[in-house]
Design a protein around this motif. Structure first.
Motif, PDB file in Angstrom:
ATOM      1  N   ILE A  76      33.382  15.607  25.723  1.00 16.22           N
ATOM      2  CA  ILE A  76      32.425  16.384  26.509  1.00 16.22           C
ATOM      3  C   ILE A  76      32.576  15.948  27.953  1.00 16.22           C
ATOM      4  N   SER A  77      32.761  16.914  28.834  1.00 15.93           N
ATOM      5  CA  SER A  77      32.816  16.590  30.260  1.00 15.93           C
ATOM      6  C   SER A  77      31.514  17.040  30.914  1.00 15.93           C
ATOM      7  N   VAL A  78      31.100  16.250  31.881  1.00 15.26           N
ATOM      8  CA  VAL A  78      29.930  16.599  32.685  1.00 15.26           C
ATOM      9  C   VAL A  78      30.350  16.475  34.144  1.00 15.26           C
ATOM     10  N   SER A  79      30.135  17.529  34.910  1.00 20.95           N
ATOM     11  CA  SER A  79      30.473  17.504  36.333  1.00 20.95           C
ATOM     12  C   SER A  79      29.419  18.281  37.106  1.00 20.95           C
ATOM     13  N   MET A  80      29.612  18.326  38.401  1.00 20.83           N
ATOM     14  CA  MET A  80      28.763  19.160  39.245  1.00 20.83           C
ATOM     15  C   MET A  80      29.416  20.521  39.486  1.00 20.83           C
ATOM     16  N   ASP A  81      30.594  20.741  38.892  1.00 18.03           N
ATOM     17  CA  ASP A  81      31.255  22.037  39.021  1.00 18.03           C
ATOM     18  C   ASP A  81      30.354  23.133  38.456  1.00 18.03           C
ATOM     19  N   LEU A  82      30.417  24.296  39.045  1.00 24.19           N
ATOM     20  CA  LEU A  82      29.669  25.416  38.496  1.00 24.19           C
ATOM     21  C   LEU A  82      30.288  25.854  37.171  1.00 24.19           C
ATOM     22  N   PRO A  83      29.489  26.365  36.247  1.00 16.96           N
ATOM     23  CA  PRO A  83      30.012  26.798  34.958  1.00 16.96           C
ATOM     24  C   PRO A  83      31.165  27.811  35.083  1.00 16.96           C
ATOM     25  N   PHE A  84      31.151  28.636  36.122  1.00 17.97           N
ATOM     26  CA  PHE A  84      32.215  29.630  36.306  1.00 17.97           C
ATOM     27  C   PHE A  84      33.555  28.952  36.564  1.00 17.97           C
ATOM     28  N   ALA A  85      33.553  27.905  37.384  1.00 16.65           N
ATOM     29  CA  ALA A  85      34.785  27.157  37.658  1.00 16.65           C
ATOM     30  C   ALA A  85      35.251  26.444  36.400  1.00 16.65           C
ATOM     31  N   LEU A  86      34.319  25.892  35.634  1.00 16.02           N
ATOM     32  CA  LEU A  86      34.688  25.217  34.392  1.00 16.02           C
ATOM     33  C   LEU A  86      35.298  26.197  33.394  1.00 16.02           C
ATOM     34  N   LYS A  87      34.726  27.383  33.302  1.00 11.55           N
ATOM     35  CA  LYS A  87      35.270  28.403  32.386  1.00 11.55           C
ATOM     36  C   LYS A  87      36.671  28.795  32.803  1.00 11.55           C
ATOM     37  N   ARG A  88      36.885  28.987  34.095  1.00 14.58           N
ATOM     38  CA  ARG A  88      38.231  29.342  34.592  1.00 14.58           C
ATOM     39  C   ARG A  88      39.232  28.246  34.215  1.00 14.58           C
ATOM     40  N   TRP A  89      38.851  26.987  34.399  1.00 14.45           N
ATOM     41  CA  TRP A  89      39.726  25.871  34.072  1.00 14.45           C
ATOM     42  C   TRP A  89      39.991  25.825  32.564  1.00 14.45           C
ATOM     43  N   MET A  90      38.942  26.005  31.769  1.00 18.97           N
ATOM     44  CA  MET A  90      39.088  25.999  30.309  1.00 18.97           C
ATOM     45  C   MET A  90      40.013  27.110  29.846  1.00 18.97           C
ATOM     46  N   ASP A  91      39.892  28.297  30.436  1.00 20.49           N
ATOM     47  CA  ASP A  91      40.759  29.420  30.059  1.00 20.49           C
ATOM     48  C   ASP A  91      42.220  29.107  30.354  1.00 20.49           C
ATOM     49  N   MET A  92      42.484  28.404  31.446  1.00 23.08           N
ATOM     50  CA  MET A  92      43.869  28.033  31.791  1.00 23.08           C
ATOM     51  C   MET A  92      44.407  26.986  30.827  1.00 23.08           C
ATOM     52  N   GLU A  93      43.567  26.052  30.396  1.00 29.50           N
ATOM     53  CA  GLU A  93      44.011  24.946  29.536  1.00 29.50           C
ATOM     54  C   GLU A  93      44.174  25.356  28.080  1.00 29.50           C
ATOM     55  N   GLN A  94      43.401  26.329  27.637  1.00 26.30           N
ATOM     56  CA  GLN A  94      43.460  26.817  26.257  1.00 26.30           C
ATOM     57  C   GLN A  94      43.434  25.666  25.255  1.00 26.30           C
ATOM     58  N   ASN A  95      42.395  24.852  25.308  1.00 30.29           N
ATOM     59  CA  ASN A  95      42.265  23.708  24.428  1.00 30.29           C
ATOM     60  C   ASN A  95      40.836  23.654  23.914  1.00 30.29           C
ATOM     61  N   ASP A  96      40.689  23.550  22.600  1.00 24.71           N
ATOM     62  CA  ASP A  96      39.364  23.548  21.987  1.00 24.71           C
ATOM     63  C   ASP A  96      38.769  22.149  21.816  1.00 24.71           C
ATOM     64  N   ASN A  97      39.447  21.123  22.309  1.00 20.65           N
ATOM     65  CA  ASN A  97      38.964  19.759  22.133  1.00 20.65           C
ATOM     66  C   ASN A  97      37.958  19.335  23.187  1.00 20.65           C
ATOM     67  N   LEU A  98      37.446  20.248  23.963  1.00 20.96           N
ATOM     68  CA  LEU A  98      36.567  19.904  25.071  1.00 20.96           C
ATOM     69  C   LEU A  98      35.361  20.833  25.126  1.00 20.96           C
ATOM     70  N   ILE A  99      34.198  20.231  25.343  1.00 24.48           N
ATOM     71  CA  ILE A  99      33.007  20.982  25.711  1.00 24.48           C
ATOM     72  C   ILE A  99      32.779  20.659  27.184  1.00 24.48           C
ATOM     73  N   ALA A 100      33.005  21.620  28.047  1.00 23.38           N
ATOM     74  CA  ALA A 100      32.847  21.420  29.494  1.00 23.38           C
ATOM     75  C   ALA A 100      31.437  21.825  29.899  1.00 23.38           C
ATOM     76  N   THR A 101      30.765  20.936  30.619  1.00 23.31           N
ATOM     77  CA  THR A 101      29.385  21.208  31.022  1.00 23.31           C
ATOM     78  C   THR A 101      29.170  20.862  32.489  1.00 23.31           C
ATOM     79  N   SER A 102      28.117  21.442  33.034  1.00 19.35           N
ATOM     80  CA  SER A 102      27.765  21.222  34.433  1.00 19.35           C
ATOM     81  C   SER A 102      26.350  20.665  34.542  1.00 19.35           C
ATOM     82  N   ASP A 103      26.184  19.724  35.450  1.00 11.87           N
ATOM     83  CA  ASP A 103      24.890  19.107  35.710  1.00 11.87           C
ATOM     84  C   ASP A 103      24.263  19.672  36.987  1.00 11.87           C
TER      85      ASP A 103
END
Length: 162
Positions: A76-103
């Motif tokens: 699980i990642s936690v950052s200050m990135d906006l969820p939209f940026a995290l989704k864009r990054w997740m779509d590029m990585e195509q990996n299901d081993n991560l739950i990306a979240t924003s604080d």
């Protein structure tokens, strides 16, 4: 002492330690849903505190994701990135081993884990390994925020063989 690009920073909040229980916190996932990652039951968690939009942070997430393939350890990642940026990054990585979240919304993780840098409002790089009971098995507050964490120690604490 923690530094960001060589300059000392002040971390706000309570510094967590192995043996203590990871406090509950609420963050926003890439679909804008509010979640409490500590409510995920039955698995160890590596909680990584990077920003997906920077090269070092992106490399950190990729290294953890690939090291955890085929394991039951959740990343699980936690950052200050906006969820939209995290989704864009997740779509590029195509990996299901991560739950990306924003604080970004409530900063409840920043307060709970003592990782908010007072000088810039960002989160300092940190890694926590948490067992299914919520106990912190390992913590690393990286001394220089622009440096990568000690992957081997975090993975060893999570019981992941290299």
């Amino acid at each position: 002492m923690t530094t960001f690009a060589g300059a000392p920073v002040t971390l706000e909040g309570t510094r967590l330690k192995p043996g203590s229980i990871m406090p509950d916190f609420t963050v926003t996932d890439v679909n804008l849903a509010q979640i409490d990652p500590m409510k995920i039951e039955g698995t160890k968690i590596i909680l990584s505190v990077p920003s997906a939009d920077t090269p070092v942070c992106s490399a950190e997430l990729a290294k953890f994701m690939h090291a955890l393939e085929g394991t039951d350890v959740k990343l699980i990642s936690v950052s200050m990135d906006l969820p939209f940026a995290l989704k864009r990054w997740m779509d590029m990585e195509q990996n299901d081993n991560l739950i990306a979240t924003s604080d970004f919304k409530d900063r409840s993780f920043a307060k709970a884990a003592g990782v908010r840098m007072a000088e810039n409002g960002l989160l300092a790089r940190a890694v926590f390994v948490v067992n299914p009971a919520g106990e912190i098995l390992y913590d690393e507050y990286v001394d220089e925020v622009t440096q990568e964490p000690d992957y081997d120690k975090a993975l060893e604490a999570a019981g992941v063989k290299k």
